[in-house]
Design a protein around this motif. Structure first.
Motif, PDB file in Angstrom:
ATOM      1  N   MET A 145       0.645   8.211  -7.358  1.00 21.39           N
ATOM      2  CA  MET A 145       1.068   7.793  -8.685  1.00 21.39           C
ATOM      3  C   MET A 145       1.468   8.967  -9.553  1.00 21.39           C
ATOM      4  O   MET A 145       0.984  10.071  -9.385  1.00 21.39           O
ATOM      5  N   THR A 146       2.315   8.645 -10.514  1.00 24.08           N
ATOM      6  CA  THR A 146       2.612   9.527 -11.633  1.00 24.08           C
ATOM      7  C   THR A 146       2.220   8.746 -12.880  1.00 24.08           C
ATOM      8  O   THR A 146       2.627   7.589 -13.036  1.00 24.08           O
ATOM      9  N   ALA A 201       0.822  -1.217   0.000  1.00 26.02           N
ATOM     10  CA  ALA A 201       0.000   0.000   0.000  1.00 26.02           C
ATOM     11  C   ALA A 201       0.854   1.265   0.000  1.00 26.02           C
ATOM     12  O   ALA A 201       0.469   2.276  -0.588  1.00 26.02           O
ATOM     13  N   GLU A 202       2.013   1.225   0.632  1.00 22.86           N
ATOM     14  CA  GLU A 202       2.870   2.411   0.711  1.00 22.86           C
ATOM     15  C   GLU A 202       3.769   2.587  -0.518  1.00 22.86           C
ATOM     16  O   GLU A 202       4.415   3.626  -0.683  1.00 22.86           O
ATOM     17  N   ALA A 217      -8.394  -0.302  -6.010  1.00 20.02           N
ATOM     18  CA  ALA A 217      -7.522  -0.647  -4.891  1.00 20.02           C
ATOM     19  C   ALA A 217      -7.127   0.585  -4.073  1.00 20.02           C
ATOM     20  O   ALA A 217      -6.351   0.468  -3.119  1.00 20.02           O
ATOM     21  N   GLY A 218      -7.647   1.771  -4.449  1.00 24.53           N
ATOM     22  CA  GLY A 218      -7.328   2.991  -3.722  1.00 24.53           C
ATOM     23  C   GLY A 218      -5.898   3.454  -3.913  1.00 24.53           C
ATOM     24  O   GLY A 218      -5.311   4.053  -3.015  1.00 24.53           O
ATOM     25  N   ALA A 263      -5.819  -0.270 -16.428  1.00 25.00           N
ATOM     26  CA  ALA A 263      -4.873  -0.236 -15.310  1.00 25.00           C
ATOM     27  C   ALA A 263      -5.316   0.791 -14.268  1.00 25.00           C
ATOM     28  O   ALA A 263      -5.278   0.515 -13.057  1.00 25.00           O
ATOM     29  N   LEU A 264      -5.746   1.946 -14.724  1.00 24.75           N
ATOM     30  CA  LEU A 264      -6.209   2.977 -13.786  1.00 24.75           C
ATOM     31  C   LEU A 264      -7.467   2.550 -13.048  1.00 24.75           C
ATOM     32  O   LEU A 264      -7.628   2.847 -11.857  1.00 24.75           O
TER      33      LEU A 264
END
Length: 145
Positions: free
Chosen positions: A90-91, A58-59, A84-85, A77-78
């Motif tokens: 992200m970049t 998650a991190e 999944a939060g 993918a997005l």
């Protein structure tokens, strides 16, 4: 940890990862790649993508490069990452090429946010150049090429 995730149509992402290994082999454990196969549905791709990123914590941060903005691999993918939060850390950049991906794998830990995004966009754009094959003196000698 920060991961570089490559998504594309066909085998482009996997091929790009193979090429990256020639320049940054020591960082390949931080690069994930997957492509939408010919005839595969977006849902099938989404399931494979979910499996690919399942091991990320998650991190962990993600730099997501895609072949085409708005294409099924990127949007799928997005969607998976959104469910999944994972969208806040992200970049995301589309139109990937080798100079952009190489810069991403090398600079992802040194730059953050807009600075990383702008660097990737600049590097990707600077990789696009016309290569002039004509000789400067007008001589047609084939040895000059």
């Amino acid at each position: 940890m920060k991961y570089l995730v490559l998504v594309s149509h066909g085998d482009f992402a996997e091929g790009l990862k193979t090429s990256l290994a020639m320049f940054a082999g020591d960082k390949m454990d931080q690069v994930l790649a997957i492509g939408l196969k010919n005839g595969e549905s977006a849902d099938q791709f989404g399931e494979r993508f979910k499996e690919l990123v399942n091991s990320l914590q998650a991190e962990d941060e993600i730099v997501l490069l895609a072949d085409i903005v708005g294409g099924s691999p990127l949007t799928t993918a997005l969607n998976v990452l959104g469910e999944a939060g994972r969208l806040d850390n992200m970049t995301v950049v589309g139109g990937m090429n080798l100079p952009m991906a190489l810069t991403a794998v090398v600079m992802k830990d040194a730059l953050e946010g807009d600075a990383l995004t702008q660097t990737l966009l600049n590097e990707g754009a600077s990789g696009l150049q016309k290569f002039d094959t004509s000789s400067s003196d007008g001589d047609d000698d084939e040895d000059d090429i």
